[in-house]
Write a protein that holds these residues in place. Structure first.
Motif, PDB file in Angstrom:
ATOM      1  N   GLN A  87       0.845  -1.195   0.000  1.00  0.00           N
ATOM      2  CA  GLN A  87       0.000   0.000   0.000  1.00  0.00           C
ATOM      3  C   GLN A  87       0.874   1.236   0.000  1.00  0.00           C
ATOM      4  N   LEU A  88       0.631   2.116  -0.959  1.00  0.00           N
ATOM      5  CA  LEU A  88       1.170   3.458  -0.904  1.00  0.00           C
ATOM      6  C   LEU A  88       0.142   4.257  -0.118  1.00  0.00           C
ATOM      7  N   SER A  89       0.543   4.807   1.021  1.00  0.00           N
ATOM      8  CA  SER A  89      -0.387   5.559   1.868  1.00  0.00           C
ATOM      9  C   SER A  89      -0.111   7.047   1.738  1.00  0.00           C
ATOM     10  N   GLU A  90      -1.180   7.815   1.681  1.00  0.00           N
ATOM     11  CA  GLU A  90      -1.091   9.272   1.568  1.00  0.00           C
ATOM     12  C   GLU A  90      -1.856   9.890   2.734  1.00  0.00           C
ATOM     13  N   TYR A  91      -1.168  10.721   3.508  1.00  0.00           N
ATOM     14  CA  TYR A  91      -1.781  11.433   4.633  1.00  0.00           C
ATOM     15  C   TYR A  91      -1.665  12.933   4.362  1.00  0.00           C
ATOM     16  N   THR A  92      -2.795  13.608   4.221  1.00  0.00           N
ATOM     17  CA  THR A  92      -2.781  15.060   4.068  1.00  0.00           C
ATOM     18  C   THR A  92      -3.094  15.698   5.424  1.00  0.00           C
ATOM     19  N   GLU A  93      -3.098  17.002   5.469  1.00  0.00           N
ATOM     20  CA  GLU A  93      -3.280  17.726   6.730  1.00  0.00           C
ATOM     21  C   GLU A  93      -4.516  17.227   7.493  1.00  0.00           C
ATOM     22  N   GLY A  94      -4.303  16.888   8.763  1.00  0.00           N
ATOM     23  CA  GLY A  94      -5.367  16.416   9.644  1.00  0.00           C
ATOM     24  C   GLY A  94      -5.597  14.912   9.596  1.00  0.00           C
ATOM     25  N   GLN A  95      -5.011  14.220   8.640  1.00  0.00           N
ATOM     26  CA  GLN A  95      -5.249  12.784   8.522  1.00  0.00           C
ATOM     27  C   GLN A  95      -4.308  11.990   9.425  1.00  0.00           C
ATOM     28  N   LYS A  96      -4.807  10.811   9.854  1.00  0.00           N
ATOM     29  CA  LYS A  96      -4.085   9.988  10.830  1.00  0.00           C
ATOM     30  C   LYS A  96      -4.524   8.539  10.692  1.00  0.00           C
ATOM     31  N   TYR A  97      -3.860   7.687  11.491  1.00  0.00           N
ATOM     32  CA  TYR A  97      -4.300   6.303  11.663  1.00  0.00           C
ATOM     33  C   TYR A  97      -4.086   6.004  13.137  1.00  0.00           C
ATOM     34  N   SER A  98      -5.172   5.861  13.893  1.00  0.00           N
ATOM     35  CA  SER A  98      -5.115   5.667  15.345  1.00  0.00           C
ATOM     36  C   SER A  98      -4.528   4.300  15.693  1.00  0.00           C
ATOM     37  N   TRP A  99      -4.375   4.054  17.002  1.00  0.00           N
ATOM     38  CA  TRP A  99      -3.774   2.808  17.488  1.00  0.00           C
ATOM     39  C   TRP A  99      -4.445   1.589  16.872  1.00  0.00           C
TER      40      TRP A  99
END
Length: 188
Positions: A87-99
């Motif tokens: 997976q190529l993951s893209e995180y823009t402003e405000g994006q996250k991945y919680s625990w």
């Protein structure tokens, strides 16, 4: 064994800039999907980033070799038989991945055993990759461990899929990373 993480940069070199750029450019040619959680549902409270699935047999074979090296060097000795799509993951402003943990029940030889993550760029703020040694929802104080090695573009971290980890919200810019899972039969 809990708490052991393998990093590239020694026996396996970090991904160079040209290679990382080529991976990020794949986003223009791949189907963008919303990040999903274990049950296949979209839940922006837990995971709000976008992903681009990569099903390239040659690329998967290359990465599998690196993860097998980590499995040997850390002496996890996990019985691994394959690799899932990257997976190529893209995180823009405000994006996250919680625990979360990556290990989930599967049939046959598709049980996730080792996970890996490579940050591909450094043109963002926030978006820190962290581990929690122990369940982050337990009543005792969780032990959050920062992973400064994953602020180095191209540095790969390999870890058992039962480790709790997260990506904190990106505060500016766009964070790109490559993620994947090596599989095998269920733990005995």
């Amino acid at each position: 064994m809990y708490g052991q993480v393998w990093y590239s940069g020694t026996t396996v070199p970090d991904m160079n800039e040209e290679f990382r750029r080529a991976i990020m450019q794949l986003a223009g040619n791949l189907q963008r999907e919303g990040g999903r959680i274990d049950n296949g549902k979209k839940d922006d409270q837990i995971r709000s980033n976008s992903i681009y699935p990569i099903d390239s047999p040659a690329f998967k074979s290359l990465v599998l070799g690196w993860v097998e090296q980590a499995n040997d060097e850390k002496e996890w000795d996990f019985d691994i038989t394959g690799i899932q799509n990257l997976q190529l993951s893209e995180y823009t402003e405000g994006q996250k991945y919680s625990w979360h943990i990556d290990m989930r029940d599967a049939v046959d030889e598709n049980f996730r055993k080792l996970s890996f993550n490579v940050v591909l760029n450094d043109t963002y703020e926030g978006g820190d990759f962290q581990f929690s040694w122990g369940s982050p929802s337990a009543s005792y104080r969780r032990r959050v461990i920062a992973v400064p090695q994953l602020r180095i573009p191209g540095r790969m971290a390999v870890f058992p899929s039962y480790y709790y980890h997260r990506v904190t919200p990106v505060t500016s810019g766009t964070r790109y990373s490559l993620t994947g899972w090596v599989t095998g039969p269920s733990f005995r």
